[in-house]
Design an enzyme around this catalytic site. Structure first.
Site, PDB file in Angstrom:
ATOM      1  CE1 TYR A 254      -3.788   2.377   1.468  1.00 38.52           C
ATOM      2  CE2 TYR A 254      -1.925   3.311   2.659  1.00 38.52           C
ATOM      3  CZ  TYR A 254      -3.221   3.396   2.230  1.00 38.52           C
ATOM      4  OH  TYR A 254      -3.979   4.495   2.546  1.00 38.52           O
TER       5      TYR A 254
ATOM      6  CG  ASP B 226      -4.167   4.682   7.463  1.00 43.96           C
ATOM      7  OD1 ASP B 226      -4.583   5.682   8.085  1.00 43.96           O
ATOM      8  OD2 ASP B 226      -3.979   4.684   6.234  1.00 43.96           O
TER       9      ASP B 226
ATOM     10  CG  ASP C  46      -8.020   9.195   5.508  1.00 43.46           C
ATOM     11  OD1 ASP C  46      -7.760   9.968   6.455  1.00 43.46           O
ATOM     12  OD2 ASP C  46      -7.187   8.868   4.660  1.00 43.46           O
TER      13      ASP C  46
END
Length: 120
Positions: free
Chosen positions: A14, A96, A38
């Site tokens: 990612y 995250d 987000d």
């Protein structure tokens, strides 16, 4: 359930795809019906097309990611990473947390950052 190693490799992929400016590679890590929030507290973004648009815009804005430490696994279906988003004119410190399905794809991303985590 995916292994810790798989989840960590996916999160590294990612970061690498983001920094390479490849939103399609990022979207390929997600399920078709994935959801991202987000930051947490914002309305969720759902589905491949919306997620691709989100990453396309972030990359177009010049954002780059730098890990602040090792990617963390879990005893379950989640992995997390602390990183800094460098955007022209500011930095955002974030964590995250990604949730994975049984096939090892991301089904949910929750980005934890708030106003105090932005440096201009």
């Amino acid at each position: 359930m995916p292994t810790q190693d798989h989840m960590k490799q996916t999160l590294q992929a990612y970061v690498d795809a983001f920094n390479a400016g490849d939103p399609k590679a990022i979207v390929a890590l997600y399920t078709d019906d994935a959801v991202i929030e987000d930051p947490v507290g914002n309305p969720p973004i759902a589905g491949g097309a919306a997620i691709e648009e989100f990453y396309t815009n972030a990359i177009a804005g010049g954002a780059k990611l730098t890990l602040d430490g090792p990617i963390r696994g879990s005893h379950g279906d989640r992995a997390a990473m602390a990183f800094t988003v460098d955007v022209p004119g500011m930095k955002i410190r974030a964590i995250d947390v990604m949730t994975f399905d049984a096939d090892g794809k991301i089904v949910r991303m929750d980005a934890h950052w708030g106003p105090d985590d932005i440096e201009t």
